[in-house]
Design an enzyme around this catalytic site. Sequence first.
Site, PDB file in Angstrom:
ATOM      1  N   CYS A  17     -26.892  -3.482  -1.681  1.00  0.00           N
ATOM      2  CA  CYS A  17     -27.276  -4.812  -1.217  1.00  0.00           C
ATOM      3  C   CYS A  17     -28.641  -5.195  -1.775  1.00  0.00           C
ATOM      4  O   CYS A  17     -29.277  -4.416  -2.495  1.00  0.00           O
ATOM      5  CB  CYS A  17     -27.245  -4.913   0.307  1.00  0.00           C
ATOM      6  SG  CYS A  17     -28.352  -3.775   1.156  1.00  0.00           S
ATOM      7  N   ASP A  18     -29.096  -6.380  -1.394  1.00  0.00           N
ATOM      8  CA  ASP A  18     -30.159  -7.089  -2.102  1.00  0.00           C
ATOM      9  C   ASP A  18     -31.379  -6.256  -2.483  1.00  0.00           C
ATOM     10  O   ASP A  18     -31.808  -6.269  -3.631  1.00  0.00           O
ATOM     11  CB  ASP A  18     -30.631  -8.276  -1.259  1.00  0.00           C
ATOM     12  CG  ASP A  18     -29.527  -9.294  -1.044  1.00  0.00           C
ATOM     13  OD1 ASP A  18     -28.373  -8.990  -1.400  1.00  0.00           O
ATOM     14  OD2 ASP A  18     -29.798 -10.373  -0.519  1.00  0.00           O
ATOM     15  N   LYS A  19     -32.008  -5.573  -1.552  1.00  0.00           N
ATOM     16  CA  LYS A  19     -33.248  -4.863  -1.850  1.00  0.00           C
ATOM     17  C   LYS A  19     -33.010  -3.409  -2.234  1.00  0.00           C
ATOM     18  O   LYS A  19     -33.896  -2.746  -2.774  1.00  0.00           O
ATOM     19  CB  LYS A  19     -34.210  -4.914  -0.638  1.00  0.00           C
ATOM     20  CG  LYS A  19     -34.464  -6.314  -0.128  1.00  0.00           C
ATOM     21  CD  LYS A  19     -34.920  -7.258  -1.215  1.00  0.00           C
ATOM     22  CE  LYS A  19     -34.852  -8.712  -0.811  1.00  0.00           C
ATOM     23  NZ  LYS A  19     -33.514  -9.237  -0.558  1.00  0.00           N
ATOM     24  N   ASP A  48     -30.260  -8.209   4.165  1.00  0.00           N
ATOM     25  CA  ASP A  48     -30.576  -9.588   4.526  1.00  0.00           C
ATOM     26  C   ASP A  48     -29.504 -10.180   5.431  1.00  0.00           C
ATOM     27  O   ASP A  48     -29.781 -11.051   6.243  1.00  0.00           O
ATOM     28  CB  ASP A  48     -30.702 -10.437   3.261  1.00  0.00           C
ATOM     29  CG  ASP A  48     -31.933 -10.064   2.440  1.00  0.00           C
ATOM     30  OD1 ASP A  48     -32.594  -9.076   2.798  1.00  0.00           O
ATOM     31  OD2 ASP A  48     -32.227 -10.751   1.457  1.00  0.00           O
ATOM     32  N   GLU A  93     -36.537 -14.369   3.880  1.00  0.00           N
ATOM     33  CA  GLU A  93     -35.562 -15.140   3.113  1.00  0.00           C
ATOM     34  C   GLU A  93     -35.074 -16.323   3.941  1.00  0.00           C
ATOM     35  O   GLU A  93     -34.802 -16.183   5.131  1.00  0.00           O
ATOM     36  CB  GLU A  93     -34.385 -14.232   2.745  1.00  0.00           C
ATOM     37  CG  GLU A  93     -33.337 -14.887   1.891  1.00  0.00           C
ATOM     38  CD  GLU A  93     -32.272 -13.898   1.472  1.00  0.00           C
ATOM     39  OE1 GLU A  93     -32.544 -13.089   0.575  1.00  0.00           O
ATOM     40  OE2 GLU A  93     -31.179 -13.917   2.059  1.00  0.00           O
ATOM     41  N   SER A  96     -32.278 -16.532  -0.714  1.00  0.00           N
ATOM     42  CA  SER A  96     -31.132 -15.731  -1.104  1.00  0.00           C
ATOM     43  C   SER A  96     -30.622 -16.231  -2.443  1.00  0.00           C
ATOM     44  O   SER A  96     -30.831 -17.393  -2.806  1.00  0.00           O
ATOM     45  CB  SER A  96     -30.037 -15.871  -0.051  1.00  0.00           C
ATOM     46  OG  SER A  96     -28.798 -15.421  -0.556  1.00  0.00           O
ATOM     47  N   CYS A 108     -22.050  -3.832   2.641  1.00  0.00           N
ATOM     48  CA  CYS A 108     -22.566  -3.643   1.272  1.00  0.00           C
ATOM     49  C   CYS A 108     -22.689  -2.174   0.904  1.00  0.00           C
ATOM     50  O   CYS A 108     -22.484  -1.792  -0.250  1.00  0.00           O
ATOM     51  CB  CYS A 108     -23.931  -4.301   1.121  1.00  0.00           C
ATOM     52  SG  CYS A 108     -24.115  -5.902   1.908  1.00  0.00           S
TER      53      CYS A 108
END
Length: 571
Positions: free
Chosen positions: A128-130, A87, A448, A474, A55
């Site tokens: 990426c996610d966070k 994640d 998650e 997720s 990512c």
Amino acid sequence: MKKNKRIPILPSRVTVEGIDRAPHRAFLRGLGLTDEDIQRPFVGVASTDGRVTPCNALLGSLAREACEGVRDGGGVPFDFASIAVADSMSMNHAGMRYSLLSRELIADGVEAVCRGHAYDALVTFAGCDKTLPGMMMAMVRLNLPSVFMYGGAALPGRLDGKDVTVLDTYEAVGGVYAGTVTRKQLDVLEHVCLPGPGACPGQFSANTMAMVSETLGLALPGSATMPAVALERRAQAREAGRVAMELLKKGGPLPRDLVTMKSLENACAAVAATGGSTNAGLHIPAIAHEAGIKFSLDDLARISKRTPYLADMKPGGKYLAKDLHEIGGVYAVLKELLKRGALHGDCLTIYGTTLEQELGDHPGADGKVVPKKAIMDTGGIVVLKGNLAPDGALLKVAGLKSLRFEGRARVFDNEEACVEVVRKRAYQPGDVLVIRYEGPKGGPGMREMLGVTALLYGQGVGEKVALVTDGRFSGATRGMMVGYVSPEAGVGGPLALVKTGDRIVIDAEEGRLELLVPAAELKKRKARMPKQSLSGALEKYAAQVGSAFHGAVTHSGPPKNRDRPRFRGKR
């Protein structure tokens, strides 16, 4: 170069002007800066670059392009990297407790560098996610002239003539346990599902928050859906650096000009219209918090209820980020929302124009990725309330065949205990698997649950078995999966009182999450709180973090006295 008349009012001047700043200037010359450079504005270029996940692997090269754009615009760039906990690698083990926590570390770290070094403007990159909400939170907190840029999604793999993603691999693991997928098939899928760098390519958490960045006006239009490996990203990154310098020269719009109640509602509408990640229910309130705006799951519920579900995106639908990009990207969805009266067109873009102006000649629905007729009249995310979630809980309804489920509770006090049962398929259709003490404070870290939800879906029971948790999901999660239950069990929420055998009702049409146990019986029950042994970052996080209902934030918001005139300029 003549001294710029604007320079004395720039924050960076505190580090370079005057006799007692001779050591500071010496350090800057040690970086290779000239006397002329020291007279220019200083711009931080922050990224979560690192080779720890695909990512973020390209962000360093994009940040370097942004540095060139800053130089083109007359500034001096200072690039630095923040941490990234993905994640993908922390999934399904104790390391996931550090994922949501990393969002705060990123925001805090960027704040520390920018305030400590007194930078004048900021360009941020995340992948990426966070990392995306972490960077956006930092931008709004600092309120410097700022531009956000997403690193982009990976291209899908190909197998048997079809696009495949890492979600297919997650779910194929469940198929192996169910006996419907062979180990050889899983091995083939594992090797082809992620052919290169970038974030997960469906409308999962990273792409959802990238869409939010464009909708809020914090990012350049067209940046959210462009694939990570697209050559145009390099030019776009350079443009981000130039735009940051334009914002500095014009005085805005600044992040808090862009992040308003109306633009936050637009962001929620974009998430609902695309069946985006339920993690947006955490991140949008957290971004609002940095602007001093009260925003919660109730606001997400209100907007989702009035927003049509428009885009046929995975995991609930058929298409990926690259497909949306080909038909016009985020603005194609926003154009349709505007036409249907579900978008505030008077919100500002990063250029200082209005969203309605920017959407003017942009294409809308293509008939496939964004069908001409709405898939559902209401959004792809529903907030549930009831005696099991007095504050609220989230359910992604995009792709669900049934919106109601009633069943018998099977209670687990952590994710691992539930996963063990699911792996053995030691559950029954109609069960409601309850995973508790996984909230922001009780976990701590709000793990998650994609590992367990993908197992269930891969075993073919995504809607035959339900899951309820105070943990999170997720964006790739699908099925009858209810998360973010607030208040969480770890602070004495009703989830702590559930016993195996109790009956639970999940009703997305009525927005209900009910434990069918008399109030008198619940009053008799006393929750048994697990003892925690914490230290380091987790100890500090557990002591500071608030409810998921308000975004799981860790500080009280911006100072009340930090006010200033709003930006009124035009492009």
